[in-house]
Motif scaffolding. Structure first.
Motif, PDB file in Angstrom:
ATOM      1  N   HIS A 105      19.323  26.119 -27.797  1.00 10.21           N
ATOM      2  CA  HIS A 105      18.156  25.636 -28.553  1.00 10.21           C
ATOM      3  C   HIS A 105      17.376  24.677 -27.666  1.00 10.21           C
ATOM      4  CE1 HIS A 105      16.572  22.551 -31.602  1.00 10.21           C
ATOM      5  NE2 HIS A 105      15.920  23.656 -31.915  1.00 10.21           N
ATOM      6  N   THR A 125      12.650  33.521 -27.029  1.00  6.34           N
ATOM      7  CA  THR A 125      13.196  33.887 -28.350  1.00  6.34           C
ATOM      8  C   THR A 125      13.770  35.304 -28.315  1.00  6.34           C
ATOM      9  OG1 THR A 125      10.967  34.485 -29.006  1.00  6.34           O
ATOM     10  CG2 THR A 125      11.755  32.350 -29.764  1.00  6.34           C
ATOM     11  N   GLU A 130      16.605  29.644 -29.315  1.00  4.20           N
ATOM     12  CA  GLU A 130      15.844  29.113 -30.458  1.00  4.20           C
ATOM     13  C   GLU A 130      14.998  27.937 -29.989  1.00  4.20           C
ATOM     14  OE1 GLU A 130      18.310  28.621 -34.300  1.00  4.20           O
ATOM     15  OE2 GLU A 130      19.568  27.993 -32.616  1.00  4.20           O
ATOM     16  N   TYR A 131      13.936  27.629 -30.717  1.00  2.31           N
ATOM     17  CA  TYR A 131      13.160  26.453 -30.309  1.00  2.31           C
ATOM     18  C   TYR A 131      12.581  25.705 -31.509  1.00  2.31           C
ATOM     19  CZ  TYR A 131       8.565  28.605 -31.287  1.00  2.31           C
ATOM     20  OH  TYR A 131       7.482  29.161 -31.910  1.00  2.31           O
TER      21      TYR A 131
END
Ligand SMILES: Cc1ncc(COP(=O)(O)O)c(C=O)c1O
Length: 392
Positions: A105, A125, A130-131
Motif C-alpha cells: 500500500h 493498481t 493499493e493506494y
C-alpha cells in the motif's frame, strides 16, 4: 558492471558549500585528458582488457562515464549514497515504484503531479498495489490512513499546483515507525533549497527536466538514495529497465547544474516580486505561494527549506480572464513544464492534471480558473509588465 562498492569511493566535497559543489561536480575535470568540461562519452560499449579482469566500464546501458559523473554529482548535492540518472522524471518515479510488490500500500500527496498519479492509479493498481492519496500536510490524517501493508509514503512538497507543504521530518518519523520508505519528489525546490535525505527521507526523485537542467532543452530524471542496500536493488532494476540517461543529455544536465545556485536565487527573488504583485491585482482572486508569511504551512517551509523557489499558482475571476491572459502574454509563454530560465505559464485543468477526475480536481481547488506560473530569470519588472498588459 562496476562493483557497487567502487561507487562509494569518491570525493564528496563535504568541505564545500552547495554553490561550489554544483560548479565542480564529482570528478569535475576529466582525469584522462584534463578537459575542464567533462567529456561526453558517446559510446555504447567498452573494450574488455582480458577474460580474467573485471573492467570498470563494460556496456553503456549499465554504466557510462558521463552519466556516472552526473549521478555522483547528484549524490553529493542531495547528500545520499547513490544516484541514478534516467531519461525522464517519470522514469525516475517508475524506478522507485519498482521497490513495491503486489499487496503493498502506498500513501501519496493528493495534488501530486498528474503523471505520478496516473502511474499509481493505472499501473500500480493493476499490479496489485493499493493506494490512498491524501493531504500530507495533515499528519493526523496520515496516521489514520496508514495500513498494515503501507510500504511507501510518496511526498511532493511543495505540491503541484496547489503549493501545499508537507513536513518531511515528521512524516519520515511516522513512516519509519511502520517500516515504510519515505520518498520525496524534490523537483520544485532542488537540493539548493531543500535536502530531504538530511531531513530523514529515504529516497529523493527529480524531474531533472526542470530546475536541475534548467534550460528547457533536455528531459531527464534523477533518483538519489540514502541506504546503499536500496541503491543495490535499484542498480539491478536499472540494468533490467534500461532507462539510463544518454551521454549527451547527462552532459546537458551537468552543464545546467553548474549555475543551479545562481538560477535558483534569481527564480526565488523574481517569484517573490511577482507573487506580491499578483496579490494586489483586482482580477486575481487568490495566489498560492509558499513564500507568503500567511501561507498555512509557512512555519514548516521556514524549518525545512532555505528558499521558496520559483513556482506560483493563482486563481483569476473567470474563464474569460484565463483566455485573455493566455492569448495576450508576449514574454511569458503558455507551455507545459517548469523550472527553466524562461517564464512559462500553464492551465493545470487542461494540461498537467487531465488524468485527475473533475470532482477530485474541484475538491483540491484545481479549477478551470487556476493558472500555474513558473517564474523565469528574466527581469522581474518585465515579467510583471507582461502579465499586466495581458490582463488589461
Ligand atoms: C513535480 C514533478 N515530478 C515529476 C514530473 C515528471 O517529469 P518528466 O516530465 O521529466 O517525466 C513532473 C513533470 O512535470 C513534475 O512537475
Amino acid at each position: 558492471m562496476k562493483d557497487s562498492k567502487d561507487y562509494q569511493n569518491f570525493d564528496r566535497k563535504e568541505n564545500l558549500k552547495l554553490a561550489s559543489k554544483v560548479v565542480h561536480g564529482a570528478l569535475g575535470v576529466d582525469p584522462v585528458t584534463g578537459s575542464i568540461s567533462f567529456p561526453i562519452y558517446q559510446t555504447a560499449t567498452f573494450k574488455h582488457s582480458g577474460i580474467e579482469k573485471k573492467d570498470p566500464y563494460n556496456y553503456a546501458r549499465c554504466i557510462n562515464p558521463t552519466r556516472e559523473e552526473l549521478e555522483k554529482t547528484m549524490t553529493i548535492l542531495e547528500e545520499g549514497t547513490r544516484a541514478f540518472a534516467v531519461n525522464s522524471g517519470m522514469a525516475a518515479t517508475t524506478l522507485v515504484f519498482s521497490l513495491l510488490k503486489p499487496g503493498d500500500h502506498i500513501i501519496m500527496s493528493d495534488d501530486i503531479y498528474g503523471g505520478t498519479f496516473r502511474e499509481v492509479n493505472e499501473v500500480l493498481t493493476v499490479n496489485g498495489v493499493e493506494y490512498d492519496s491524501i493531504d500530507l500536510s495533515d499528519l493526523d490524517l496520515l496516521k489514520k490512513t496508514i495500513k498494515k501493508n503501507t510500504k511507501m509514503i510518496f511526498i511532493e512538497t511543495p505540491t503541484n499546483p496547489m503549493m501545499k507543504v508537507a513536513d518531511i521530518e515528521k512524516i519520515s518519523k511516522i513512516g519509519h515507525e511502520i517500516g515504510a520508505l519515505v520518498v520525496v519528489d524534490n523537483t520544485f525546490l532542488t537540493p539548493y533549497f531543500q535536502r530531504p535525505l538530511t531531513l530523514g527521507a529515504d529516497i529523493v526523485v527529480h524531474s531533472g527536466t526542470k530546475y536541475l537542467a534548467g534550460h528547457n532543452d533536455v528531459l531527464g530524471g534523477i533518483v538519489v538514495v540514502k541506504d546503499s542496500q536500496i541503491g543495490e536493488k535499484l542498480e539491478i532494476q536499472m540494468y533490467i529497465y534500461g532507462a539510463g540517461l544518454g551521454p549527451m543529455d547527462s552532459w546537458l544536465m551537468l552543464r545546467g547544474l553548474k549555475t543551479l545556485a545562481l538560477r535558483m536565487d534569481k527564480h526565488a527573488e523574481n517569484a517573490m516580486k511577482v507573487a506580491n504583485w499578483l496579490r494586489k491585482e483586482p482580477m486575481v482572486e487568490q495566489v498560492y505561494y509558499v513564500g507568503f508569511e500567511d501561507h498555512k504551512d509557512y512555519a514548516v517551509t521556514k524549518k525545512q527549506t532555505t528558499g521558496f523557489g520559483g513556482m506560483i499558482s493563482f486563481r483569476v475571476d473567470s474563464m474569460e480572464t484565463v483566455n485573455k491572459i493566455l492569448a495576450n502574454l508576449k514574454l511569458v509563454t503558455f507551455a507545459e513544464s517548469l523550472g527553466g530560465v524562461e517564464s512559462l505559464i500553464t492551465h493545470p485543468v487542461s494540461r498537467t492534471h487531465t488524468e485527475i477526475s473533475e470532482d477530485k480536481r474541484n475538491a483540491l481547488g484545481i479549477t478551470d480558473t487556476l493558472l500555474r506560473l513558473s517564474v523565469g530569470i528574466e527581469d522581474a519588472d518585465d515579467i510583471i509588465a507582461d502579465l499586466k498588459q495581458a490582463m488589461e
